[in-house]
Design a protein around this motif. Sequence first.
Motif, PDB file in Angstrom:
ATOM      1  N   PRO A   1      -8.512  -9.036 -11.278  1.00  0.00           N
ATOM      2  CA  PRO A   1      -7.639  -9.311 -10.122  1.00  0.00           C
ATOM      3  C   PRO A   1      -7.939  -8.378  -8.961  1.00  0.00           C
ATOM      4  O   PRO A   1      -8.108  -7.174  -9.139  1.00  0.00           O
ATOM      5  N   GLY A   2      -8.060  -8.933  -7.782  1.00  0.00           N
ATOM      6  CA  GLY A   2      -8.263  -8.126  -6.580  1.00  0.00           C
ATOM      7  C   GLY A   2      -9.703  -7.741  -6.331  1.00  0.00           C
ATOM      8  O   GLY A   2     -10.030  -7.173  -5.296  1.00  0.00           O
ATOM      9  N   LYS A   3     -10.602  -8.024  -7.282  1.00  0.00           N
ATOM     10  CA  LYS A   3     -12.019  -7.718  -7.073  1.00  0.00           C
ATOM     11  C   LYS A   3     -12.817  -9.013  -7.153  1.00  0.00           C
ATOM     12  O   LYS A   3     -13.098  -9.507  -8.238  1.00  0.00           O
ATOM     13  N   THR A   4     -13.177  -9.548  -6.001  1.00  0.00           N
ATOM     14  CA  THR A   4     -13.850 -10.840  -5.957  1.00  0.00           C
ATOM     15  C   THR A   4     -15.203 -10.806  -6.657  1.00  0.00           C
ATOM     16  O   THR A   4     -16.019  -9.943  -6.363  1.00  0.00           O
ATOM     17  N   TRP A   5     -15.401 -11.744  -7.562  1.00  0.00           N
ATOM     18  CA  TRP A   5     -16.658 -11.899  -8.324  1.00  0.00           C
ATOM     19  C   TRP A   5     -16.997 -10.669  -9.176  1.00  0.00           C
ATOM     20  O   TRP A   5     -18.142 -10.401  -9.475  1.00  0.00           O
ATOM     21  N   GLU A   6     -15.969  -9.926  -9.587  1.00  0.00           N
ATOM     22  CA  GLU A   6     -16.206  -8.912 -10.612  1.00  0.00           C
ATOM     23  C   GLU A   6     -15.486  -9.358 -11.875  1.00  0.00           C
ATOM     24  O   GLU A   6     -14.422  -9.971 -11.805  1.00  0.00           O
ATOM     25  N   TYR A   7     -16.070  -9.040 -13.022  1.00  0.00           N
ATOM     26  CA  TYR A   7     -15.542  -9.589 -14.266  1.00  0.00           C
ATOM     27  C   TYR A   7     -15.223  -8.521 -15.299  1.00  0.00           C
ATOM     28  O   TYR A   7     -15.812  -7.451 -15.325  1.00  0.00           O
ATOM     29  N   ARG A   8     -14.280  -8.891 -16.137  1.00  0.00           N
ATOM     30  CA  ARG A   8     -13.914  -8.091 -17.291  1.00  0.00           C
ATOM     31  C   ARG A   8     -14.458  -8.880 -18.496  1.00  0.00           C
ATOM     32  O   ARG A   8     -14.357 -10.105 -18.525  1.00  0.00           O
ATOM     33  N   PHE A   9     -15.048  -8.200 -19.464  1.00  0.00           N
ATOM     34  CA  PHE A   9     -15.645  -8.904 -20.595  1.00  0.00           C
ATOM     35  C   PHE A   9     -14.842  -8.700 -21.868  1.00  0.00           C
ATOM     36  O   PHE A   9     -14.271  -7.626 -22.084  1.00  0.00           O
ATOM     37  N   PHE A  10     -14.796  -9.723 -22.678  1.00  0.00           N
ATOM     38  CA  PHE A  10     -14.114  -9.684 -23.968  1.00  0.00           C
ATOM     39  C   PHE A  10     -15.152 -10.016 -25.038  1.00  0.00           C
ATOM     40  O   PHE A  10     -15.738 -11.098 -25.006  1.00  0.00           O
ATOM     41  N   VAL A  11     -15.371  -9.078 -25.940  1.00  0.00           N
ATOM     42  CA  VAL A  11     -16.401  -9.277 -26.959  1.00  0.00           C
ATOM     43  C   VAL A  11     -15.790  -9.130 -28.348  1.00  0.00           C
ATOM     44  O   VAL A  11     -14.960  -8.247 -28.582  1.00  0.00           O
ATOM     45  N   ASP A  12     -16.158 -10.028 -29.250  1.00  0.00           N
ATOM     46  CA  ASP A  12     -15.786  -9.904 -30.663  1.00  0.00           C
ATOM     47  C   ASP A  12     -17.049  -9.560 -31.449  1.00  0.00           C
ATOM     48  O   ASP A  12     -18.118 -10.123 -31.181  1.00  0.00           O
ATOM     49  N   PHE A  13     -16.937  -8.646 -32.391  1.00  0.00           N
ATOM     50  CA  PHE A  13     -18.068  -8.407 -33.293  1.00  0.00           C
ATOM     51  C   PHE A  13     -17.551  -8.082 -34.683  1.00  0.00           C
ATOM     52  O   PHE A  13     -16.378  -7.741 -34.867  1.00  0.00           O
ATOM     53  N   GLU A  14     -18.435  -8.196 -35.673  1.00  0.00           N
ATOM     54  CA  GLU A  14     -18.028  -7.987 -37.063  1.00  0.00           C
ATOM     55  C   GLU A  14     -18.014  -6.503 -37.398  1.00  0.00           C
ATOM     56  O   GLU A  14     -18.897  -5.759 -36.973  1.00  0.00           O
ATOM     57  N   GLY A  15     -17.024  -6.064 -38.173  1.00  0.00           N
ATOM     58  CA  GLY A  15     -16.981  -4.665 -38.591  1.00  0.00           C
ATOM     59  C   GLY A  15     -15.575  -4.151 -38.802  1.00  0.00           C
ATOM     60  O   GLY A  15     -14.594  -4.845 -38.521  1.00  0.00           O
ATOM     61  N   ASN A  16     -15.509  -2.924 -39.331  1.00  0.00           N
ATOM     62  CA  ASN A  16     -14.236  -2.242 -39.558  1.00  0.00           C
ATOM     63  C   ASN A  16     -14.301  -0.883 -38.859  1.00  0.00           C
ATOM     64  O   ASN A  16     -15.360  -0.250 -38.836  1.00  0.00           O
ATOM     65  N   LEU A  17     -13.177  -0.446 -38.290  1.00  0.00           N
ATOM     66  CA  LEU A  17     -13.174   0.782 -37.487  1.00  0.00           C
ATOM     67  C   LEU A  17     -13.618   2.025 -38.257  1.00  0.00           C
ATOM     68  O   LEU A  17     -13.980   3.031 -37.664  1.00  0.00           O
ATOM     69  N   ARG A  18     -13.592   1.957 -39.613  1.00  0.00           N
ATOM     70  CA  ARG A  18     -14.043   3.107 -40.388  1.00  0.00           C
ATOM     71  C   ARG A  18     -15.557   3.175 -40.504  1.00  0.00           C
ATOM     72  O   ARG A  18     -16.125   4.218 -40.830  1.00  0.00           O
ATOM     73  N   ASP A  19     -16.259   2.045 -40.302  1.00  0.00           N
ATOM     74  CA  ASP A  19     -17.728   2.013 -40.437  1.00  0.00           C
ATOM     75  C   ASP A  19     -18.378   2.948 -39.420  1.00  0.00           C
ATOM     76  O   ASP A  19     -17.999   2.949 -38.247  1.00  0.00           O
ATOM     77  N   SER A  20     -19.392   3.694 -39.839  1.00  0.00           N
ATOM     78  CA  SER A  20     -20.027   4.612 -38.884  1.00  0.00           C
ATOM     79  C   SER A  20     -20.813   3.843 -37.835  1.00  0.00           C
ATOM     80  O   SER A  20     -20.915   4.276 -36.686  1.00  0.00           O
ATOM     81  N   ALA A  21     -21.351   2.684 -38.208  1.00  0.00           N
ATOM     82  CA  ALA A  21     -22.069   1.867 -37.212  1.00  0.00           C
ATOM     83  C   ALA A  21     -21.112   1.457 -36.088  1.00  0.00           C
ATOM     84  O   ALA A  21     -21.477   1.458 -34.916  1.00  0.00           O
ATOM     85  N   VAL A  22     -19.877   1.121 -36.466  1.00  0.00           N
ATOM     86  CA  VAL A  22     -18.876   0.712 -35.475  1.00  0.00           C
ATOM     87  C   VAL A  22     -18.501   1.895 -34.587  1.00  0.00           C
ATOM     88  O   VAL A  22     -18.456   1.789 -33.357  1.00  0.00           O
ATOM     89  N   LYS A  23     -18.260   3.047 -35.212  1.00  0.00           N
ATOM     90  CA  LYS A  23     -17.901   4.252 -34.440  1.00  0.00           C
ATOM     91  C   LYS A  23     -18.994   4.583 -33.440  1.00  0.00           C
ATOM     92  O   LYS A  23     -18.734   4.906 -32.289  1.00  0.00           O
ATOM     93  N   ASN A  24     -20.224   4.517 -33.917  1.00  0.00           N
ATOM     94  CA  ASN A  24     -21.378   4.826 -33.091  1.00  0.00           C
ATOM     95  C   ASN A  24     -21.486   3.870 -31.900  1.00  0.00           C
ATOM     96  O   ASN A  24     -21.690   4.285 -30.764  1.00  0.00           O
TER      97      ASN A  24
END
Lengths: 376, 376
Positions: B335-358
């Motif tokens: 909102p308020g920023k013409t042609w700028e975007y916010r992105f929403f991404v889903d990915f597989e994993g659990n917050l405890r995984d070190s790959a996810v933390k990294n």
Amino acid sequence: MTDLQECRRKIDEIDNQMVELFEKRMKVCEEVAEYKIHTGKKVLDPEREHAKLEEIRKKAHGEFNELGAQELFQQIMAISRKRQYQLLTEHGPKEEEDFQMVEELPRNNVTVVFQGVEGAYSYGAMRAYFEEDIKSYHVKLFRDAMEEVAAGRADYAVLPIENSTAGIVADIYDLLTEYNLFIVGEQVLKVEHVLLGLPEAELSDISCVYSHPQGLAQCKEYLEEHRSWKQTAVSNTAAAAKKVSEEKDRTHAAIASRDAGEFYNLKVLAENICKNDSNVTRFIILAKKPVYENNSSKISVCFEARHESGTLYNVLSHMIYNGLNMTKIESRPIPGKTWEYRFFVDFEGNLRDSAVKNALRGMEAETSYLKILGNY
Amino acid sequence: MTDLQECRRKIDEIDNQMVELFEKRMKVCEEVAEYKIHTGKKVLDPEREHAKLEEIRKKAHGEFNELGAQELFQQIMAISRKRQYQLLTEHGPKEEEDFQMVEELPRNNVTVVFQGVEGAYSYGAMRAYFEEDIKSYHVKLFRDAMEEVAAGRADYAVLPIENSTAGIVADIYDLLTEYNLFIVGEQVLKVEHVLLGLPEAELSDISCVYSHPQGLAQCKEYLEEHRSWKQTAVSNTAAAAKKVSEEKDRTHAAIASRDAGEFYNLKVLAENICKNDSNVTRFIILAKKPVYENNSSKISVCFEARHESGTLYNVLSHMIYNGLNMTKIESRPIPGKTWEYRFFVDFEGNLRDSAVKNALRGMEAETSYLKILGNY
């Protein structure tokens, strides 16, 4: 503890050697290009590149370096291809293209169709893009406008694709994949919605408001202050104004442009009803033939990624590796395939640029479907 | 003429040396990471990277090589940063201290709010996700449901986020950034729309149809066969059924679930009106506190990329580099920023995984805003 300065000295030394090797590699690439010019062999050799990446992976040690070295060589090979395309373009005949370049698109003496009625924002966008002396007419649905161009009854269609507040017009994205039309231009129009009522109406009379779903969405903060109003979605904002003028009910109002209000003889009951005062809509100009202007600077493509992990990322890499600035990405569900998506990407460039040719070839190789929607 | 085999032999030799240098550079990077772990210095140092690229440009010869070498080193530095983030995480993993792990989310004896009325698809999703003994109530707007959870009057809200045919529910994405709530679960529900009318109505009587905008979108092929019908959007499909039952006009119909028809005592006038017979909607379960279950396997994040070219791609690279499968990407205007975007991404994993933390650590450093929406 390690000394940062010492590390950086070591890195600088490594980097100097890498630049030297890079330049040596580019020199050999020029020889390869020469060979390919003489034999007519294609620049992109996916098998050779695949084998090379596999070789690189085997040479590297450890999981991280295997992946990192592969990524590095994808980039090196992309740069090498780019050099080869550059030399090919300098030397030999251009490669076959469906797209035809024109100096300038004719903007006068053409037939243009838009969706909605006179006074609609699409009408305003058409007036802004084309000259005065065009023939224009309007149809009821987005689909109808596409149909008119596909059947050759209109040269161009003007359709809204995105609003800076409400986001994309999803139907247009879906129709772009259904019809084989091409984007040849775009027009950005400032949207200033007002609340329109009958000349005798006051704001306190209103209990029912009409607009396009995006018009309602763009003014949702204002409408949440008037929760008792019944909201009804109609096909476009000008149609909402028309409806209010025809129904002659002083409790009815429309969210539409000031122009539409004048056109249908309505009174402005409230202004500044969009929270965002920089509310603009981007319209696209569609044609039947794939043409692009000499100075076109934006390319829109649509693709379906293969179904493996990381594929979307790999597709995007071809733009990045070729130094092309990606300005937009959107996804839409693929009909009949649950949770599978079709992607729409805009990036800067012209179809004649070797970087663009190189990126498109690479993307084509890594997608199950790719269509160039237009260069404008 | 050049011999292609000879060229490839030369290239292979150069490449072997490059892999060696690359591995050597990664080794020094590990030392730099060690230094940064001890001093708390940041991994990304834009000034140093900028100076390095300028140096590289000066070392290379000719316009093409200058540009190519710079591109190459942008990539090399990005890979180096990733290696450093990885080591940082291994040493002193930055905990997502805000998020609390629970064995299982309580699904009984809780208070749940949904948008719409009884018989709505949201109601069905709630019934499918929670146990029988919950207290539930409904509100008029998506925003109201969020408000109830934010104010602590409800433990959970059930809201639709995506339909396999019509795409995302854009309002929910926008509200997710406005309210500080968290996704703690999801429920997929098969959507089988039917056309509902009064018990005495026949299909030939109908001239006006009500539904949610997505209901109308999902049945657009069917509705295009009945162009004379007036389409009116209402707040949800069950409300459409309710409206038809209250208005007692035999020319009115609703597109809604069979359940809603039974609930409001309506007759099914037509079935299979969705072109896509695998039409499913995904609902999210929202809570006030950031909790995640032990066996959660999907992470949703929202971020704003910085404004330089290639940044979105760089942000995504942190998932790919850590072997995380990205399952979805969406963009919404800021909102308020013409042609700028916010992105929403889903990915597989659990917050405890070190790959996810990294990955999260790297993404955080390369975005101007990052929020973990949930792990479920």
